[in-house]
Design a protein around this motif. Structure first.
Motif, mmCIF file in Angstrom:
data_model
loop_
_atom_site.group_PDB
_atom_site.id
_atom_site.type_symbol
_atom_site.label_atom_id
_atom_site.label_comp_id
_atom_site.label_asym_id
_atom_site.label_seq_id
_atom_site.Cartn_x
_atom_site.Cartn_y
_atom_site.Cartn_z
ATOM 1 N N ASP A 119 8.434 4.656 -9.603
ATOM 2 C CA ASP A 119 9.174 5.091 -8.520
ATOM 3 C C ASP A 119 8.429 5.101 -7.023
ATOM 4 N N GLU A 120 6.959 5.061 -7.277
ATOM 5 C CA GLU A 120 6.423 5.583 -6.127
ATOM 6 C C GLU A 120 6.474 4.318 -5.085
ATOM 7 N N ASN A 139 1.409 5.710 2.706
ATOM 8 C CA ASN A 139 0.074 5.347 1.592
ATOM 9 C C ASN A 139 -0.676 6.540 1.568
ATOM 10 N N TRP A 140 -1.311 6.806 0.611
ATOM 11 C CA TRP A 140 -2.260 7.877 0.382
ATOM 12 C C TRP A 140 -3.700 7.561 1.160
ATOM 13 N N ALA A 172 -0.435 14.936 -1.857
ATOM 14 C CA ALA A 172 -1.420 13.868 -2.372
ATOM 15 C C ALA A 172 -2.246 14.618 -3.404
ATOM 16 N N THR A 221 8.775 2.757 -4.203
ATOM 17 C CA THR A 221 10.044 2.610 -3.258
ATOM 18 C C THR A 221 9.943 3.377 -2.194
ATOM 19 N N LEU A 222 8.724 4.313 -2.218
ATOM 20 C CA LEU A 222 8.790 5.220 -0.875
ATOM 21 C C LEU A 222 7.898 4.578 0.143
ATOM 22 N N GLY A 265 -1.305 16.745 -5.674
ATOM 23 C CA GLY A 265 -0.535 17.237 -6.836
ATOM 24 C C GLY A 265 -0.375 18.641 -7.259
ATOM 25 N N ARG A 299 -6.389 9.756 -6.931
ATOM 26 C CA ARG A 299 -5.086 9.208 -6.740
ATOM 27 C C ARG A 299 -5.135 8.022 -7.784
ATOM 28 N N ALA A 340 0.075 3.793 -8.928
ATOM 29 C CA ALA A 340 1.556 4.407 -8.597
ATOM 30 C C ALA A 340 2.387 4.551 -9.868
ATOM 31 N N GLY A 341 3.171 5.148 -9.863
ATOM 32 C CA GLY A 341 4.013 5.386 -10.951
ATOM 33 C C GLY A 341 5.469 4.571 -10.603
#
Length: 117
Positions: free
Chosen positions: A90-91, A97-98, A75, A93-94, A77, A84, A87-88
């Motif tokens: 592709d994020e 959660n943070w 988290a 798709t995971l 980086g 935080r 989200a980018g």
């Protein structure tokens, strides 16, 4: 909870942890609305000052098992920051959660009001 199971509950736990560190409150729960694990209010261990309340608003769970900037925590980086950002591409798709600390980068102002004595 709004976005995930610990969306606001972890923030409640963090505030109680700061105000009354002598209390042992659970970090895990099933459903905060139908099975609340935290009291409505808690007595602080020591009298709180205005500075304490501002400090609470800056809390990023540092030093806890949920520390976003801890070494090895994805988290944080590459630079170990607790911030935080959105989200980018592709994020989403995971799974998962943070953590959501009290102190967020997008909080632009915090007010602490004290009534006259």
């Amino acid at each position: 909870e709004y976005a995930h199971k610990y969306y606001s509950g972890r923030r409640m736990w963090a505030a109680y942890r700061l105000a009354a560190p002598s209390q042992t409150l659970p970090t895990e729960y099933n459903d905060l609305q139908s099975d609340p694990v935290y009291p409505f209010a808690i007595a602080p261990d020591e009298p709180l000052s205005e500075r304490d309340l501002f400090r609470f608003h800056r809390d990023t769970l540092r030093g806890t098992q949920f520390d976003l900037s801890a070494a090895g925590n994805l988290a944080g980086g590459a630079f170990g920051t607790p911030d935080r950002w959105k989200a980018g591409p592709d994020e989403g798709t995971l799974d998962g959660n943070w953590e959501r600390p009290i102190g967020l980068y997008r909080t632009s102002a915090t007010y602490v009001v004290q009534s006259a004595r």
